[in-house]
Design an enzyme around this catalytic site. Structure first.
Site, PDB file in Angstrom:
ATOM      1  CB  CYS A 103      -3.792   3.200  -1.639  1.00 33.18           C
ATOM      2  SG  CYS A 103      -5.031   4.450  -1.325  1.00 33.18           S
ATOM      3  CG  HIS A 123      -1.901   0.958   1.432  1.00 35.17           C
ATOM      4  ND1 HIS A 123      -1.648   2.257   1.786  1.00 35.17           N
ATOM      5  CD2 HIS A 123      -3.247   0.858   1.307  1.00 35.17           C
ATOM      6  CE1 HIS A 123      -2.803   2.921   1.870  1.00 35.17           C
ATOM      7  NE2 HIS A 123      -3.779   2.097   1.582  1.00 35.17           N
ATOM      8  CG  ASP A 128       0.394  -2.393   6.150  1.00 33.13           C
ATOM      9  OD1 ASP A 128      -0.607  -2.528   6.887  1.00 33.13           O
ATOM     10  OD2 ASP A 128       0.382  -1.738   5.099  1.00 33.13           O
ATOM     11  CE  LYS A 139      -7.980  -0.013   5.646  1.00 35.93           C
ATOM     12  NZ  LYS A 139      -6.760  -0.109   4.857  1.00 35.93           N
TER      13      LYS A 139
HETATM   14  C1  LIG Z   1      -5.790   0.633   4.683  1.00 36.99           C
HETATM   15  C2  LIG Z   1      -4.399   0.194   4.596  1.00 36.99           C
HETATM   16  C3  LIG Z   1      -3.360   1.033   4.988  1.00 36.99           C
HETATM   17  C4  LIG Z   1      -3.589   2.434   5.467  1.00 36.99           C
HETATM   18  O1  LIG Z   1      -4.387   2.463   6.596  1.00 36.99           O
HETATM   19  P1  LIG Z   1      -4.949   3.852   7.171  1.00 36.99           P
HETATM   20  O2  LIG Z   1      -5.993   3.421   8.109  1.00 36.99           O
HETATM   21  O3  LIG Z   1      -5.496   4.589   5.985  1.00 36.99           O
HETATM   22  O4  LIG Z   1      -3.815   4.558   7.801  1.00 36.99           O
HETATM   23  C5  LIG Z   1      -2.083   0.560   4.909  1.00 36.99           C
HETATM   24  N1  LIG Z   1      -1.837  -0.678   4.472  1.00 36.99           N
HETATM   25  C6  LIG Z   1      -2.807  -1.529   4.092  1.00 36.99           C
HETATM   26  C7  LIG Z   1      -2.465  -2.905   3.632  1.00 36.99           C
HETATM   27  C8  LIG Z   1      -4.126  -1.106   4.123  1.00 36.99           C
HETATM   28  O5  LIG Z   1      -5.088  -1.924   3.726  1.00 36.99           O
END
Ligand SMILES: *Cc1c(COP(=O)(O)O)cnc(C)c1O
Length: 563
Positions: free
Chosen positions: A362, A121, A198, A224
């Site tokens: 993204c 991302h 991540d 999320k």
């Molecule tokens: C959504 C996401 C992010 C960013 O998360 P934020 O809540 O926007 O800071 C980073 N990495 C992955 C894999 C994501 O799905």
């Protein structure tokens, strides 16, 4: 477990969109919130609201203990060794920036390597590019295989004694690939690299044990994970966090401030400058309680069932291509329909209350690697039902059967201005008369697509960067010419059919008019009357807004310097 009653606890899922029951398949972007989480946030503001760690009064003490209990909940959730390892952030993005600036920046020397993967991302790319620029470190990238799996052999080969940091996603948000992180962490630790995971997509689907994974840092976002936005977690091994300098400075992160020098607070507060998102932390703890009270293995089984049903039904749709087929994957289905631009697919599904995401997710480097401008992504959650998956597949099948219009290419630049009916035979008043009586979205969009069909197409040679409009999920191009009477004529094109149709609406309203008339035209009112105002909402992928903006910029330029 009664999945129906679990679903009933999510109020946002119980609504209609465009006269259809909402089918929410955008869970990888953010998940819906259960009643208990919403109530926890409300309860805080109704009964507990006070600042934490500083008041000399009971409310503040209550808020502080709830806030710190939330930290303990998170610690247990990911099996960290101590609360000192749990730092509140705004989300995954902020956590990675903190690590890049506070851990990596003092550490990295010119020529040191940061290992990333093609699956990342942007949040796990750009902070590293910035710190690489600041320190002279180099970024190396592990490629993926054709099916969207990480190339494990290349991962092993790219690790070397200059590798200081390995930062990779646990689950790809675009393809759903689950990386075998425990093994990758072991290999990275063997060359002495620090490992950042991540976990934004993993925390909602997998049971996370940071000690068993052996990583140095782990990040996730509350929103999320059924919790509010604006709250997230950075886990870091105490030994590393303890040695890192503060990132942001202010209140809370200090133990003593004097102009002769300041001493910093202990972990975790050293990294929590300023008043934190208290209600967000309480909401996140509540979301974790909610999840932990359910049988998570059963939830995962249901998500797998949703995914296989979707795959089975969609694979039978003509022109459907799944993007990536990772060996291990979560309930994320990325795909394309050969006959339709992804943005058109997203729009037409939305008209039937089906919410999903289209575009690059993204992850532009990943899309580039796959040679795609983007995909349509349906991401399923345990509160989705098999019936919803069936309705989604049916809607997709209907779209695949809608004729996709071939667009005739025109020859010269001048002919594109002369051959367009918009502004000549077709004016905004004609469009209003034609479209406003159509009440059903299906009929209206069919007409819009027909209008798009009449819009002369740009030749490949005309689709230059000079004419490209920025801010589009789909590519779009715009050209302008001014005639002897000073009137402006626009020509525009887009890869997405619906965007072409919407462009035709705009051109009917502006073509053949003086710059001042164009600037005075009320585009919002026009789209209001067409009941299409939602296309003007300022969203990231909105190609139409970018076109309208570009049209008025051109009009403004010509109003000041007529040719
Ligand atoms: C959504 C996401 C992010 C960013 O998360 P934020 O809540 O926007 O800071 C980073 N990495 C992955 C894999 C994501 O799905």
């Amino acid at each position: 477990m009664d999945l129906h009653s679990v679903r009933q606890q999510f109020p946002a899922l119980q609504q209609q969109i465009n006269d259809h029951p909402l089918i929410y398949l955008d869970n990888a972007a953010t998940s819906q919130k259960p009643e208990t989480v919403i109530r926890a946030v409300e309860q805080f503001y109704r009964h507990q609201n006070a600042n934490v760690h500083r008041g000399a009064h009971q409310l503040s003490e209550r808020a502080t203990s709830a806030f710190e209990a939330a930290r303990t909940t998170v610690k247990t959730f990911i099996n960290a060794a101590s609360e000192q390892e749990i730092i509140w952030t705004r989300g995954t993005t902020e956590g990675i920036n903190l690590i890049a600036q506070s851990y990596a920046r003092p550490l990295l020397q010119p020529g040191d390597e940061i290992l990333l993967t093609e699956l990342e991302h942007h949040a796990n790319i750009v902070p590293w590019q910035i710190v690489a620029e600041q320190t002279g470190a180099l970024i190396t990238v592990v490629p993926i295989n054709e099916n969207g799996d990480l190339n494990l052999q290349r991962f092993a080969e790219l690790l070397n004694d200059r590798t200081r940091i390995v930062s990779l996603t646990h689950i790809s948000n675009a393809l759903g690939t689950i990386n075998p992180v425990a093994g990758l962490v072991r290999q990275a630790k063997a060359v002495g690299a620090a490992v950042v995971i991540d976990g934004a997509q993993a925390a909602p689907h997998l049971e996370i044990d940071v000690q068993r994974l052996g990583c140095d840092f782990y990040l996730f976002s509350g929103h999320k994970l059924f919790a509010p936005t604006g709250i997230g977690v950075l886990y870091g091994r105490q030994q590393l966090l303890g040695a890192m300098p503060p990132w942001q400075a202010g209140g809370e992160m200090i133990s003593r401030v004097a102009f002769s020098g300041t001493t910093y607070n202990a972990l975790p507060f050293k990294f929590e400058a300023g008043t934190p998102n208290i209600s967000g932390a309480l909401g996140l703890a509540e979301a974790i309680h909610f999840l932990s009270a359910l049988d998570r293995k059963a939830l995962a089984r249901h998500e797998r069932a949703l995914m296989s049903k979707a795959l089975e039904l969609c694979s039978a749709i003509p022109g459907f291509t799944r993007i990536g087929s990772p060996t291990a994957c979560t309930s994320i289905l990325s795909f394309q329909l050969s006959s339709h631009h992804q943005q058109d697919v997203g729009l037409m599904l939305d008209q039937q209350g089906i919410a999903l995401r289209t575009g690059h997710h993204c992850a532009m480097p990943l899309m580039e690697r796959l040679g795609l401008p983007g995909t349509v992504r349906a991401s399923f959650c345990f509160y989705n039902t098999l019936e919803e998956v069936e309705r989604f597949a049916q809607a997709l099948e209907q779209i695949s059967q809608m004729r996709s219009f071939a667009v005739a290419e025109t020859i010269s630049t001048q002919s594109i201005f002369d051959s367009s009916p918009f502004g000549r035979e077709v004016r905004d008043s004609d469009i209003l008369a034609q479209l406003t009586p159509l009440k059903h979205w299906n009929d209206r969009y069919r007409e819009i697509m027909q209008l798009g069909k009449q819009l002369p197409a740009f030749t490949t040679a005309m689709k230059t960067d000079e004419h490209r409009i920025n801010g589009c999920e789909s590519d779009a191009w715009l050209q302008v010419s001014q005639d002897a009477e000073g009137r402006l004529w626009f020509a525009a094109d887009s890869d997405a059919r619906i965007i072409r149709g919407l462009i035709a609406l705009v051109l009917a309203a502006v073509n053949g008019r003086q710059p001042e008339q164009i600037l005075a035209f009320d585009m919002k009112d026009y789209f209001d009357q067409l009941q299409l105002t939602r296309h003007l909402s300022p969203s990231r992928g909105n190609g139409l807004n970018a076109i309208i903006q570009a049209v008025s910029e051109r009009a403004l330029q010509r109003a000041h310097n007529p040719e």
